[in-house]
Design a protein around this motif. Structure first.
Motif, PDB file in Angstrom:
ATOM      1  N   ARG A  82       1.116  15.696 -15.563  1.00 30.56           N
ATOM      2  CA  ARG A  82      -0.294  15.239 -15.330  1.00 30.56           C
ATOM      3  C   ARG A  82      -0.768  15.424 -16.895  1.00 30.56           C
ATOM      4  O   ARG A  82      -0.479  16.216 -17.556  1.00 30.56           O
ATOM      5  CB  ARG A  82      -1.083  16.135 -14.165  1.00 30.56           C
ATOM      6  N   GLY A  83      -1.711  14.326 -17.095  1.00 31.66           N
ATOM      7  CA  GLY A  83      -2.613  14.618 -18.177  1.00 31.66           C
ATOM      8  C   GLY A  83      -2.003  14.397 -19.466  1.00 31.66           C
ATOM      9  O   GLY A  83      -2.238  15.024 -20.712  1.00 31.66           O
ATOM     10  N   LEU A  84      -0.983  13.377 -19.574  1.00 33.98           N
ATOM     11  CA  LEU A  84      -0.402  12.992 -20.760  1.00 33.98           C
ATOM     12  C   LEU A  84      -1.397  12.442 -21.605  1.00 33.98           C
ATOM     13  O   LEU A  84      -2.478  11.374 -21.217  1.00 33.98           O
ATOM     14  CB  LEU A  84       0.793  11.754 -20.644  1.00 33.98           C
ATOM     15  N   PRO A  85      -1.571  12.998 -22.795  1.00 35.80           N
ATOM     16  CA  PRO A  85      -2.662  12.299 -23.995  1.00 35.80           C
ATOM     17  C   PRO A  85      -2.678  11.240 -24.559  1.00 35.80           C
ATOM     18  O   PRO A  85      -3.481  10.964 -25.278  1.00 35.80           O
ATOM     19  CB  PRO A  85      -2.687  13.697 -24.718  1.00 35.80           C
ATOM     20  N   PHE A  86      -1.552  10.453 -24.221  1.00 33.03           N
ATOM     21  CA  PHE A  86      -1.406   9.101 -24.886  1.00 33.03           C
ATOM     22  C   PHE A  86      -1.018   8.092 -23.703  1.00 33.03           C
ATOM     23  O   PHE A  86      -0.637   8.339 -22.663  1.00 33.03           O
ATOM     24  CB  PHE A  86      -0.353   9.093 -25.579  1.00 33.03           C
ATOM     25  N   VAL A  87      -1.377   6.888 -24.096  1.00 34.25           N
ATOM     26  CA  VAL A  87      -1.390   5.734 -23.084  1.00 34.25           C
ATOM     27  C   VAL A  87       0.054   5.667 -22.639  1.00 34.25           C
ATOM     28  O   VAL A  87       1.062   5.592 -23.445  1.00 34.25           O
ATOM     29  CB  VAL A  87      -1.951   4.381 -23.550  1.00 34.25           C
ATOM     30  N   THR A  88       0.611   5.651 -21.523  1.00 36.04           N
ATOM     31  CA  THR A  88       2.025   5.351 -21.140  1.00 36.04           C
ATOM     32  C   THR A  88       2.112   4.364 -20.218  1.00 36.04           C
ATOM     33  O   THR A  88       1.368   4.013 -19.174  1.00 36.04           O
ATOM     34  CB  THR A  88       2.652   6.643 -20.382  1.00 36.04           C
ATOM     35  N   SER A  89       3.165   3.559 -20.431  1.00 33.13           N
ATOM     36  CA  SER A  89       3.791   2.438 -19.141  1.00 33.13           C
ATOM     37  C   SER A  89       4.943   2.732 -18.757  1.00 33.13           C
ATOM     38  O   SER A  89       5.822   2.870 -19.626  1.00 33.13           O
ATOM     39  CB  SER A  89       3.414   0.945 -20.053  1.00 33.13           C
ATOM     40  N   VAL A  90       5.282   2.493 -17.608  1.00 31.75           N
ATOM     41  CA  VAL A  90       6.446   2.933 -16.864  1.00 31.75           C
ATOM     42  C   VAL A  90       7.012   1.545 -16.558  1.00 31.75           C
ATOM     43  O   VAL A  90       6.300   0.960 -15.462  1.00 31.75           O
ATOM     44  CB  VAL A  90       6.492   3.918 -15.835  1.00 31.75           C
ATOM     45  N   ILE A  91       8.245   1.066 -16.994  1.00 35.14           N
ATOM     46  CA  ILE A  91       8.867  -0.093 -16.555  1.00 35.14           C
ATOM     47  C   ILE A  91      10.313  -0.037 -16.132  1.00 35.14           C
ATOM     48  O   ILE A  91      10.959   0.724 -16.658  1.00 35.14           O
ATOM     49  CB  ILE A  91       8.848  -1.290 -17.874  1.00 35.14           C
ATOM     50  N   GLU A  92      10.814  -0.598 -15.188  1.00 34.49           N
ATOM     51  CA  GLU A  92      11.828  -0.555 -14.608  1.00 34.49           C
ATOM     52  C   GLU A  92      13.080  -1.370 -15.407  1.00 34.49           C
ATOM     53  O   GLU A  92      12.647  -2.442 -15.854  1.00 34.49           O
ATOM     54  CB  GLU A  92      12.113  -1.240 -13.252  1.00 34.49           C
TER      55      GLU A  92
END
Length: 231
Positions: free
Chosen positions: A51-61
């Motif tokens: 939880r709480g990753l301090p940067f924007v993250t996108s998860v793609i298959e």
């Protein structure tokens, strides 16, 4: 805006660890990193259990290459050069990675951990990506990929993990894995030190994002090495 892609065909090669540490280091230097994690169905991404990753993250298959390029292009339109994109690719044929990134100007980093039983696999990935121009006609025939102009073709470097970077090229030359004309510029300095696997969950007891002091130091070093030209 710079785009860095951690790629390779070998499992357990620290692509995810390296991408997270680069994103954390970039954030520490005042950048606004965007981390794209590409995962294979059945596996989970880091953001699923931290939880709480301090940067924007996108998860793609994996297999949704068009979504990866769309996200990168959208980020480049909406953000300034101070927002590097970092892509964590799964273990797959590097030509598949190349195809998924068709038309994007990126820096491809091939991690080479000291504990790999055969460093030749990482070197083979590096060579195939470095000579990518030889593969475009094949990719075009197989998948309809369009040739990429020279000005937009990717660059590729080895990313040592747990290895003294100064020793990488000489050692690989001695093992006949690299030719004598291969320069030290093919290797990212300083790379990453070797960490205890138990430290690489990037979370504290509350499952919130956290780095050790040594990880913070290592992340800053690789971020400075890769982002020094962005001013």
């Amino acid at each position: 805006m710079e785009t860095f892609v951690f790629a390779g065909s070998t499992g357990g090669a620290t692509r995810t660890d390296s991408s997270i540490l680069l994103a954390a280091g970039a954030l520490g230097l005042g950048f606004e990193p965007f981390l794209i994690q590409v995962f294979i169905e059945g596996n989970s991404s880091v953001s699923a259990h931290v939880r709480g990753l301090p940067f924007v993250t996108s998860v793609i298959e994996a297999g949704r290459g068009e979504r990866i390029t769309d996200r990168i292009r959208a980020r480049s339109r909406g953000k300034a050069k101070y927002s590097p994109v970092i892509v964590d690719m799964p273990a797959q044929d590097v030509l598949e990675t190349l195809l998924m990134l068709s038309g994007l100007q990126v820096q491809i980093l091939v991690p080479m951990p000291e504990w790999l039983p055969d460093p030749g696999e990482a070197v083979a990935d590096f060579k195939r990506l470095k000579n990518h121009w030889q593969h475009w006609e094949k990719l075009k025939r197989q998948c309809g990929a369009r040739p990429v102009p020279l000005s937009r073709q990717p660059s590729v470097r080895l990313f040592p993990v747990g290895v003294v970077p100064d020793d990488v090229v000489p050692n690989l030359r001695r093992r006949n894995l690299l030719s004598d004309d291969e320069s030290q510029a093919s290797v990212v300095y300083p790379g990453l030190p070797r960490f205890n696997p138990s430290e690489m969950n990037f979370a504290n007891g509350s499952h919130c994002f956290a780095l050790t002091e040594s990880q913070i130091d290592a992340s800053a070093r690789i971020a400075r090495a890769l982002l020094v030209d962005i001013d």
